[in-house]
Design an enzyme around this catalytic site. Structure first.
Site, short mmCIF file in Angstrom:
data_model
loop_
_atom_site.label_atom_id
_atom_site.label_comp_id
_atom_site.label_asym_id
_atom_site.label_seq_id
_atom_site.Cartn_x
_atom_site.Cartn_y
_atom_site.Cartn_z
N ASN A 209 79.18 6.97 -24.94
CA ASN A 209 78.56 8.18 -25.51
C ASN A 209 77.76 8.87 -24.42
O ASN A 209 77.67 8.38 -23.29
CB ASN A 209 77.71 7.82 -26.72
CG ASN A 209 76.59 6.88 -26.36
OD1 ASN A 209 75.65 7.25 -25.67
ND2 ASN A 209 76.69 5.63 -26.80
N ALA A 274 68.06 3.40 -27.64
CA ALA A 274 69.45 3.36 -27.17
C ALA A 274 70.40 4.04 -28.15
O ALA A 274 70.15 4.07 -29.35
CB ALA A 274 69.88 1.91 -26.98
N PHE A 322 65.08 5.86 -33.37
CA PHE A 322 65.41 7.23 -32.99
C PHE A 322 66.55 7.69 -33.89
O PHE A 322 67.36 6.87 -34.33
CB PHE A 322 65.86 7.29 -31.53
CG PHE A 322 64.71 7.44 -30.56
CD1 PHE A 322 63.83 6.40 -30.35
CD2 PHE A 322 64.53 8.63 -29.87
CE1 PHE A 322 62.77 6.53 -29.47
CE2 PHE A 322 63.48 8.78 -28.98
CZ PHE A 322 62.59 7.74 -28.78
N LYS A 336 67.53 7.31 -42.50
CA LYS A 336 67.58 6.21 -41.51
C LYS A 336 66.27 5.45 -41.50
O LYS A 336 66.24 4.23 -41.38
CB LYS A 336 67.82 6.79 -40.11
CG LYS A 336 69.29 6.96 -39.82
CD LYS A 336 69.57 7.52 -38.45
CE LYS A 336 70.99 8.05 -38.48
NZ LYS A 336 71.34 8.86 -37.33
N LYS A 340 66.46 1.56 -42.35
CA LYS A 340 66.24 0.62 -41.25
C LYS A 340 64.82 0.04 -41.24
O LYS A 340 64.46 -0.72 -40.36
CB LYS A 340 66.58 1.30 -39.92
CG LYS A 340 68.00 1.88 -39.92
CD LYS A 340 68.54 2.17 -38.56
CE LYS A 340 69.90 2.87 -38.65
NZ LYS A 340 70.70 2.73 -37.45
N1 CTP Z 1 71.02 1.66 -33.83
C1 CTP Z 1 71.12 0.31 -33.64
N2 CTP Z 1 72.33 -0.30 -33.74
C2 CTP Z 1 73.43 0.40 -34.06
C3 CTP Z 1 73.34 1.79 -34.28
C4 CTP Z 1 72.11 2.40 -34.15
O1 CTP Z 1 70.11 -0.33 -33.36
N3 CTP Z 1 74.59 -0.23 -34.17
C5 CTP Z 1 69.69 2.30 -33.75
C6 CTP Z 1 69.54 3.29 -32.60
O2 CTP Z 1 69.06 2.64 -31.44
C7 CTP Z 1 68.53 4.29 -33.16
C8 CTP Z 1 68.82 4.28 -34.65
O3 CTP Z 1 69.50 3.04 -34.91
O4 CTP Z 1 67.20 3.86 -32.98
C9 CTP Z 1 69.65 5.43 -35.14
O5 CTP Z 1 70.81 5.54 -34.36
P1 CTP Z 1 71.86 6.69 -34.65
O6 CTP Z 1 73.03 6.55 -33.70
O7 CTP Z 1 71.15 8.01 -34.71
O8 CTP Z 1 72.31 6.37 -36.16
P2 CTP Z 1 73.34 5.42 -36.83
O9 CTP Z 1 72.58 4.38 -37.57
O10 CTP Z 1 74.35 4.92 -35.85
O11 CTP Z 1 74.00 6.39 -37.91
P3 CTP Z 1 75.02 7.61 -37.69
O12 CTP Z 1 75.88 7.24 -36.52
O13 CTP Z 1 75.76 7.64 -38.99
O14 CTP Z 1 74.19 8.84 -37.47
#
Ligand code: CTP
Length: 403
Positions: A209, A274, A322, A336, A340
């Site tokens: 990404n 991250a 984040f 979220k 979370k």
């Molecule tokens: N995060 C995590 N583990 C994952 C995905 C996300 O710990 N497998 C954490 C990220 O580090 C961030 C938060 O969750 O602090 C939100 O990440 P984001 O990518 O915005 O959201 P997702 O939970 O992945 O949801 P979506 O992709 O549907 O927006």
């Protein structure tokens, strides 16, 4: 207050040099010991005598003057100071600092400084916006030099715009904030995750990404500055680990998950900046996948949601998440936050100019569990990180809320 602190004040040659007098006076009233170094052009704007009286110390002007004490003056000054403050910082001194030039007393002493340096830029707004000045400032910020201002408004050259030096009161407040914020997280253990994870497809390709890691690295730096023992679990990035921070390198989401879980129990503050891949390929090919005539179908399997898992297990830990979104920012961010179980969520719309991936600035909102929200204007990521650390310290009862 600044009792017991020695501040080195560098005055360079701009019309705002007269305001240095008030800065020195205010610093002394706050209890600081002050030493002034002036450039030759600064002496055309304000008399050294004024600053000698206000600082209650001799003013340093020349590199090769006969020393009053036997020491190498510029090195002794740099070692003695707890911080340096350049007021005003002209485009010229910023450029010299950026390239490490040491051709007079002030630039030499700044090159010898190992402690925090603040600069209060002051110049005509066209000079301020020139790419050379902006690049020099970006380079200095990367080296942890803190910028104060500039402010916008009427300029001595008769125009309006940004480039005016910040007011002495604000400059002194920022220096005081640095010393009071300093070390409020002493004795605490922090862990930050940063960068974008990479999920291998074959020996030469991965699913990734656009995360640059800048925001997470800035948070690690701010936590470290505040005295926390900080570990940075980072996916691959091209940026330098901030001084004093312990790096742990990972590549995939699973590796990041393990690195976080291993340290979870002993950690007090976890900031998950991250961008973690939500999926990984079911099979990783041992050999390079060859081009085919037909479409290629990849099967992906879910990665663990690290933040959600630690949200479920948390006991004493303070958890920051984040949310990077491209639409419905606040609605998705709120969801979220609840799902979370985080204490504070930093939400940003990555489609806005000056926000999100790869940018040195960001536009974020802080969301709190009680429904409170702070919307920040566009700011350098390091400033956002420091505000975030301030909020964490306040919520943990380690720092007082500023009104
Ligand atoms: N995060 C995590 N583990 C994952 C995905 C996300 O710990 N497998 C954490 C990220 O580090 C961030 C938060 O969750 O602090 C939100 O990440 P984001 O990518 O915005 O959201 P997702 O939970 O992945 O949801 P979506 O992709 O549907 O927006």
């Amino acid at each position: 207050m600044l009792q017991g602190k020695t501040i080195l004040i560098g005055v360079s040659g701009g019309i705002a040099a007269y305001k240095a007098a008030e800065v020195v006076s205010r610093l002394r009233k706050c209890g600081a010991e002050t030493h002034v170094v002036m450039t030759e052009s600064a002496t055309k704007f304000i008399a050294p005598l004024t600053l000698r009286i206000l600082s209650a110390n001799p003013v340093h002007l020349e590199m090769f003057e006969e020393p009053k004490l036997w020491n190498v003056a510029h090195i002794a000054l740099a070692e003695q100071a707890d911080a340096a403050l350049v007021v005003p910082a002209t485009a010229n001194i910023l450029a010299k600092m950026a390239i490490g030039l040491a051709d007079d007393f002030l630039s030499t002493v700044l090159l010898a400084m190992r402690k925090q340096i603040f600069v209060a830029p002051a110049m005509n707004h066209a000079m301020y916006h020139h790419p050379a000045t902006q690049e020099n400032l970006a380079c200095l910020r990367k080296r942890n030099v803190r910028t104060i201002g500039p402010a916008a408004g009427f300029q001595a050259c008769g125009t309006e715009g940004d480039g005016r030096m910040s007011e002495p009161q604000e400059i002194v407040e920022q220096v005081m904030e640095y010393f009071s914020a300093a070390k409020c997280l002493k004795g605490k253990k922090a862990l930050v995750t940063a960068g974008g994870t990479q999920e291998p497809l074959d020996p030469v390709r991965y699913l990734g990404n656009r995360s640059s890691g800048i925001m997470g690295y800035a948070v690690a730096q701010a936590l470290q500055e505040a005295g926390a023992e900080t570990t940075l679990v980072s996916a691959p990035t091209s940026i330098e680990v901030p001084a004093g921070v312990r790096p742990v390198s990972v590549t995939t989401a699973l590796e990041m998950f393990e690195a976080v879980m291993e340290r979870f129990a002993e950690t007090d503050i976890i900031v998950k900046a991250a961008a973690v891949a939500d999926y990984r390929p079911v099979d990783i090919s041992g050999q390079k996948i060859k081009k085919q005539k037909s479409n290629l179908h990849l099967e992906l399997i879910s990665n663990p949601d690290i933040l959600e898992q630690i949200g479920q297990r948390k006991t004493h830990q303070f958890l920051v998440g984040f949310a990077a979104e491209t639409e419905n920012l606040l609605k998705y961010a709120q969801e979220k936050m609840n799902r979370k179980n985080v204490d504070l969520l930093v939400a940003n719309d990555v489609t806005k100019p000056g926000a999100g991936f790869g940018s040195s600035t960001n536009i974020v909102s802080f969301l709190f569990r009680d429904g409170k929200r702070i919307d920040w204007p566009k700011m350098p990521k390091i400033e956002i990180a420091r505000q975030l650390v301030h909020e964490i310290a306040v919520m943990m009862g380690l720092e007082k809320k500023e009104e």
